[in-house]
Write a protein that holds these residues in place. Structure first.
Motif, PDB file in Angstrom:
ATOM      1  N   ASN A  22      49.609  28.514  40.144  1.00 18.96           N
ATOM      2  CA  ASN A  22      50.347  29.655  40.571  1.00 18.96           C
ATOM      3  C   ASN A  22      51.227  30.317  39.812  1.00 18.96           C
ATOM      4  O   ASN A  22      51.981  31.523  40.138  1.00 18.96           O
ATOM      5  CB  ASN A  22      52.003  28.609  40.845  1.00 18.96           C
ATOM      6  N   THR A  23      50.669  30.546  37.979  1.00 20.64           N
ATOM      7  CA  THR A  23      51.346  32.193  37.490  1.00 20.64           C
ATOM      8  C   THR A  23      50.027  32.729  36.926  1.00 20.64           C
ATOM      9  O   THR A  23      49.920  34.041  36.445  1.00 20.64           O
ATOM     10  CB  THR A  23      52.170  31.399  36.525  1.00 20.64           C
ATOM     11  N   HIS A  24      48.479  31.575  36.456  1.00 20.77           N
ATOM     12  CA  HIS A  24      47.111  31.802  35.720  1.00 20.77           C
ATOM     13  C   HIS A  24      46.611  32.304  37.256  1.00 20.77           C
ATOM     14  O   HIS A  24      45.673  31.906  37.606  1.00 20.77           O
ATOM     15  CB  HIS A  24      47.255  31.521  34.978  1.00 20.77           C
ATOM     16  N   ALA A  25      45.577  32.852  36.236  1.00 20.45           N
ATOM     17  CA  ALA A  25      44.390  33.403  37.441  1.00 20.45           C
ATOM     18  C   ALA A  25      43.167  33.920  35.921  1.00 20.45           C
ATOM     19  O   ALA A  25      43.413  34.447  35.337  1.00 20.45           O
ATOM     20  CB  ALA A  25      44.160  34.766  37.668  1.00 20.45           C
ATOM     21  N   LEU A  26      41.496  32.929  36.157  1.00 18.74           N
ATOM     22  CA  LEU A  26      40.758  33.620  35.603  1.00 18.74           C
ATOM     23  C   LEU A  26      39.808  34.706  36.347  1.00 18.74           C
ATOM     24  O   LEU A  26      40.083  34.342  37.729  1.00 18.74           O
ATOM     25  CB  LEU A  26      39.856  33.114  35.086  1.00 18.74           C
ATOM     26  N   VAL A  27      38.987  35.557  36.120  1.00 16.97           N
ATOM     27  CA  VAL A  27      38.212  36.420  37.601  1.00 16.97           C
ATOM     28  C   VAL A  27      36.781  36.215  37.076  1.00 16.97           C
ATOM     29  O   VAL A  27      36.504  36.152  35.366  1.00 16.97           O
ATOM     30  CB  VAL A  27      38.445  37.842  38.253  1.00 16.97           C
ATOM     31  N   VAL A  28      35.611  36.283  37.455  1.00 16.90           N
ATOM     32  CA  VAL A  28      34.215  36.034  37.342  1.00 16.90           C
ATOM     33  C   VAL A  28      33.691  37.376  37.960  1.00 16.90           C
ATOM     34  O   VAL A  28      33.661  37.509  38.620  1.00 16.90           O
ATOM     35  CB  VAL A  28      33.754  34.989  37.912  1.00 16.90           C
ATOM     36  N   ASP A  29      32.865  37.688  37.058  1.00 15.15           N
ATOM     37  CA  ASP A  29      31.883  39.308  37.242  1.00 15.15           C
ATOM     38  C   ASP A  29      32.908  40.127  38.366  1.00 15.15           C
ATOM     39  O   ASP A  29      32.525  40.326  38.827  1.00 15.15           O
ATOM     40  CB  ASP A  29      31.122  38.607  38.389  1.00 15.15           C
ATOM     41  N   PRO A  30      33.773  40.915  37.623  1.00 16.85           N
ATOM     42  CA  PRO A  30      34.560  41.454  37.919  1.00 16.85           C
ATOM     43  C   PRO A  30      33.770  43.239  38.155  1.00 16.85           C
ATOM     44  O   PRO A  30      33.713  43.661  37.409  1.00 16.85           O
ATOM     45  CB  PRO A  30      36.057  41.354  37.060  1.00 16.85           C
ATOM     46  N   GLY A  31      33.252  43.449  39.189  1.00 12.89           N
ATOM     47  CA  GLY A  31      32.253  44.538  39.388  1.00 12.89           C
ATOM     48  C   GLY A  31      33.253  45.837  39.508  1.00 12.89           C
ATOM     49  O   GLY A  31      33.228  47.314  39.157  1.00 12.89           O
TER      50      GLY A  31
END
Length: 258
Positions: A22-31
């Protein structure tokens, strides 16, 4: 802790994976940073960290803009000094705990597509960049057949339930090639029909699973006598098929020119 994984479309066929609560995110391979920022704003999320699998620009191009927008975001990736912005380097057998989600990844080195390629393995899923695709694998830009085959065998050995989050919507094209070398595979034929139906509706075909890929992916089926027989009969190729590595090399050559 509860979280979900969402796909963020980028370029023509990239997926940037976002694991978020609900509050945090991680992202993978943000081109590309723009669709990531839009996703984070739409869901009112703070970017906690970025996971990088390898150095290609369509996987790293958004790092600078994202860390400028979210200065506290940590950037994890392979030990490759050509990638600007990584502040925590990872190598084979490392573990990475992400506190915001209380999840832990095991890092596997998977050279082949590139020499610096790593993947992030959780007990239920993996982020595998361009090493493994549904129905295929990445082009062999920097590795050799024995190295790439070994990397893929590492992934094939994961539990069948492991969800496969790769970074391109290549499934339909991959399966067209797979059918050309493994056309009698009933599960491959069934899966291909499902994938074609998904794409006709512009729907995503991912994630796959390791169990599914072991059934339908020719690059994980280099032991298959049916595949070797088809290659021999259609391409007059025999000497290369005496080993799984030789079969992998021939499959990769054929796919590159398919």
């Amino acid at each position: 802790m509860t979280y979900q994984i969402s796909s963020i479309k980028a370029f023509t066929d990239n997926y940037i994976w976002a694991l978020h609560n609900n509050t945090h995110a991680l992202v993978v391979d943000p081109g590309d940073a723009k669709p990531v920022v839009a996703f984070l704003k739409a869901h009112q999320l703070t970017l906690d960290c970025i996971l990088i699998t390898h150095h290609h620009f369509d996987h790293t191009g958004g790092i600078a803009a994202l860390t400028a927008a979210f200065p506290k975001a940590k950037v994890y990736g392979p030990n490759n000094p050509t990638i600007t912005g990584i502040n925590y380097t990872l190598q084979d057998s490392d573990t990475l705990h992400i506190k915001a989600f209380d999840i832990t990844f095991t890092i596997l080195a998977t050279p082949g597509h590139t020499l610096d390629h790593i993947v992030y393995v959780h007990e239920d899923f993996l982020f595998c960049g361009d090493t493994l695709f549904s129905g295929g694998c990445g082009r062999m830009f920097e590795g050799t057949p024995d190295v790439f085959h070994t990397s893929l065998q590492k992934l094939a050995a994961l539990p069948s339930r492991t969800k496969v989050y790769c970074t391109h919507e290549y499934t339909q094209a991959n399966l067209a090639f797979a059918l050309s070398v493994d056309g009698t595979n009933s599960e491959l034929n069934r899966y291909s029909k499902w994938v074609n139906a998904q794409r006709q509706q512009n729907k995503i075909t991912l994630p796959s699973t390791i169990g599914k890929e072991r059934e339908i992916n020719p690059f994980l089926r280099c032991h298959s006598n049916a595949i070797r027989k088809t290659i021999f009969e259609n391409y007059s190729e025999n000497s290369a098929l005496t080993t799984q590595i030789g079969t992998f090399a021939k499959l990769r050559e054929l796919k590159d020119n398919f």
